[in-house]
Design an enzyme around this catalytic site. Structure first.
Site, PDB file in Angstrom:
ATOM      1  N   ASP A  31      -0.702   6.647   3.760  1.00  0.00           N
ATOM      2  CA  ASP A  31      -0.392   8.058   3.501  1.00  0.00           C
ATOM      3  C   ASP A  31       0.527   8.158   2.283  1.00  0.00           C
ATOM      4  O   ASP A  31       0.868   9.251   1.832  1.00  0.00           O
ATOM      5  CB  ASP A  31       0.176   8.764   4.732  1.00  0.00           C
ATOM      6  CG  ASP A  31       1.497   8.177   5.199  1.00  0.00           C
ATOM      7  OD1 ASP A  31       1.925   7.145   4.643  1.00  0.00           O
ATOM      8  OD2 ASP A  31       2.096   8.745   6.127  1.00  0.00           O
ATOM      9  N   SER A  32       0.888   6.988   1.712  1.00  0.00           N
ATOM     10  CA  SER A  32       1.571   6.964   0.407  1.00  0.00           C
ATOM     11  C   SER A  32       0.691   7.640  -0.644  1.00  0.00           C
ATOM     12  O   SER A  32       1.157   7.919  -1.744  1.00  0.00           O
ATOM     13  CB  SER A  32       1.882   5.524  -0.016  1.00  0.00           C
ATOM     14  OG  SER A  32       0.742   4.704   0.092  1.00  0.00           O
ATOM     15  N   ASP A  56      -4.234   5.020   7.379  1.00  0.00           N
ATOM     16  CA  ASP A  56      -2.972   5.503   7.943  1.00  0.00           C
ATOM     17  C   ASP A  56      -3.212   6.806   8.687  1.00  0.00           C
ATOM     18  O   ASP A  56      -3.912   7.689   8.183  1.00  0.00           O
ATOM     19  CB  ASP A  56      -2.006   5.801   6.783  1.00  0.00           C
ATOM     20  CG  ASP A  56      -0.665   5.123   6.950  1.00  0.00           C
ATOM     21  OD1 ASP A  56      -0.403   4.581   8.036  1.00  0.00           O
ATOM     22  OD2 ASP A  56       0.101   5.118   5.967  1.00  0.00           O
ATOM     23  N   GLU A 104       3.088   4.986  12.669  1.00  0.00           N
ATOM     24  CA  GLU A 104       4.499   4.616  12.561  1.00  0.00           C
ATOM     25  C   GLU A 104       5.245   4.837  13.874  1.00  0.00           C
ATOM     26  O   GLU A 104       5.008   5.834  14.562  1.00  0.00           O
ATOM     27  CB  GLU A 104       5.183   5.455  11.463  1.00  0.00           C
ATOM     28  CG  GLU A 104       4.630   5.220  10.073  1.00  0.00           C
ATOM     29  CD  GLU A 104       5.326   6.056   9.000  1.00  0.00           C
ATOM     30  OE1 GLU A 104       6.334   6.742   9.302  1.00  0.00           O
ATOM     31  OE2 GLU A 104       4.853   6.020   7.854  1.00  0.00           O
ATOM     32  N   GLU A 138       8.848  -2.715   7.501  1.00  0.00           N
ATOM     33  CA  GLU A 138       9.226  -2.152   6.197  1.00  0.00           C
ATOM     34  C   GLU A 138      10.738  -2.130   6.010  1.00  0.00           C
ATOM     35  O   GLU A 138      11.483  -1.592   6.842  1.00  0.00           O
ATOM     36  CB  GLU A 138       8.645  -0.728   6.028  1.00  0.00           C
ATOM     37  CG  GLU A 138       9.007  -0.138   4.671  1.00  0.00           C
ATOM     38  CD  GLU A 138       8.138   1.045   4.244  1.00  0.00           C
ATOM     39  OE1 GLU A 138       7.149   1.364   4.942  1.00  0.00           O
ATOM     40  OE2 GLU A 138       8.445   1.634   3.191  1.00  0.00           O
TER      41      GLU A 138
HETATM   42  O1  KIV Z   1       1.629   4.472   3.288  1.00  0.00           O
HETATM   43  C1  KIV Z   1       1.743   3.295   2.896  1.00  0.00           C
HETATM   44  O2  KIV Z   1       1.335   2.937   1.779  1.00  0.00           O
HETATM   45  C2  KIV Z   1       2.372   2.336   3.798  1.00  0.00           C
HETATM   46  C3  KIV Z   1       2.699   0.978   3.244  1.00  0.00           C
HETATM   47  C4  KIV Z   1       3.802   1.061   2.292  1.00  0.00           C
HETATM   48  C5  KIV Z   1       2.939  -0.008   4.317  1.00  0.00           C
HETATM   49  O3  KIV Z   1       2.628   2.653   4.907  1.00  0.00           O
END
Ligand code: KIV
Length: 276
Positions: free
Chosen positions: A55-56, A94, A126, A194
């Site tokens: 979700d980044s 994600d 998460e 993380e």
């Molecule tokens: O959303 C993301 O890219 C992540 C990674 C940084 C593990 O959760």
């Protein structure tokens, strides 16, 4: 496919089962994020084992401050593209904020949608609260592979108020350790750690049977993950110590675009051989 510089890469499709085997054999698991087919194809060719459609993408693709506004539709759209681009890596999507926190039933329905509509190999979420552990049990019992994520959990940014490292004081470290153990009990196939101290990540990695994937969690994890735009030097405003820059793509793209502009303005592009 030619895995340049990846002589030891097993050419078989990566599965969650294979990741467990890699942990047992002490083979490091290499993971990166991706959000489109073009980059997914390059990561595949380089021998990356796991692609996370994180979700980044909210920060990287959409220019958002946090990952909170990312929707289920966004994740499905980008995961479909990544699945089209990569064949060998295990592709994990994600689960966005509020797509799994309300109830185990809703989490299960949303995870099912992601799996059915994208063709990915599993989902990540998460935290490790009671409701999340129930959701994980529900999903894994029905055949949906789930990756956990503890330590710094960016979807909780408004609870913590910053992206500081987690688990530096003994109480917080103990709570992260317990969360990782509970995630394993709930049935996750791997856990992202993380931004936690290397010694805490080592303890978790030695205790749980499932692979740990570190980001800012030191060298003892079973695998490593980075956001691909960070490691390629595309994002320049973000430079935490755990990011190693393997390229300077921002500067490379910038000078190419400047040269192109110059050529168009000076009538140097297109030339005769570039015309019909
Ligand atoms: O959303 C993301 O890219 C992540 C990674 C940084 C593990 O959760």
């Amino acid at each position: 496919m030619d895995y340049i510089g990846s002589a030891n890469v097993d050419p078989r499709k990566v599965t969650t089962f294979r990741l467990q085997e890699m942990k047992k054999l002490g083979q490091k698991i290499v993971c990166l994020t991706a959000y489109d087919a073009l980059i997914a194809r390059i990561l595949d060719e380089s021998g990356i084992d796991v692609i996370l459609v994180g979700d980044s993408l909210g920060n990287v693709v959409q220019g958002l401050e946090t990952t909170i506004p990312v929707t289920l539709e966004d994740i499905i759209y980008h995961t479909k593209a990544v699945v089209r681009g990569a064949k060998r890596p295990l592709i994990i999507a994600d689960m966005p904020f509020m797509s799994y926190q309300v109830s185990a039933d809703e989490a299960f329905t949303n995870a099912g949608r992601i799996m059915k509509e994208t063709g990915c190999g599993g989902v990540k979420l998460e935290g490790a609260s009671e409701i999340i552990l129930q959701a994980i049990k529900r999903m894994t019992e029905s055949g949906i592979p789930v990756m956990g994520h503890v330590g710094l959990t960016p979807q909780s940014i408004h609870k913590f108020g910053s992206y500081r490292a987690r688990g530096k004081d003994p109480q917080e470290a103990e709570s992260i350790f317990r969360d990782a153990v509970n995630l394993e009990k709930a049935g996750v196939f791997a856990i992202v750690l993380e931004k936690i101290p290397a010694e805490l990540a080592k303890r978790i990695t030695k205790t749980v049977q499932v692979p740990t994937i570190g980001i800012g969690a030191g060298p003892h994890c079973d695998g490593q993950i980075l956001v691909y735009t960070d490691m390629l030097g595309l994002t320049i405003d973000f430079s935490p110590r755990f990011v190693r820059r393997y390229s300077q793509l921002y500067q490379i793209i910038l000078s190419a675009c400047k040269k192109y502009s110059e050529d168009v303005r000076n009538l140097n592009f297109p030339n005769e051989s570039e015309s019909y």
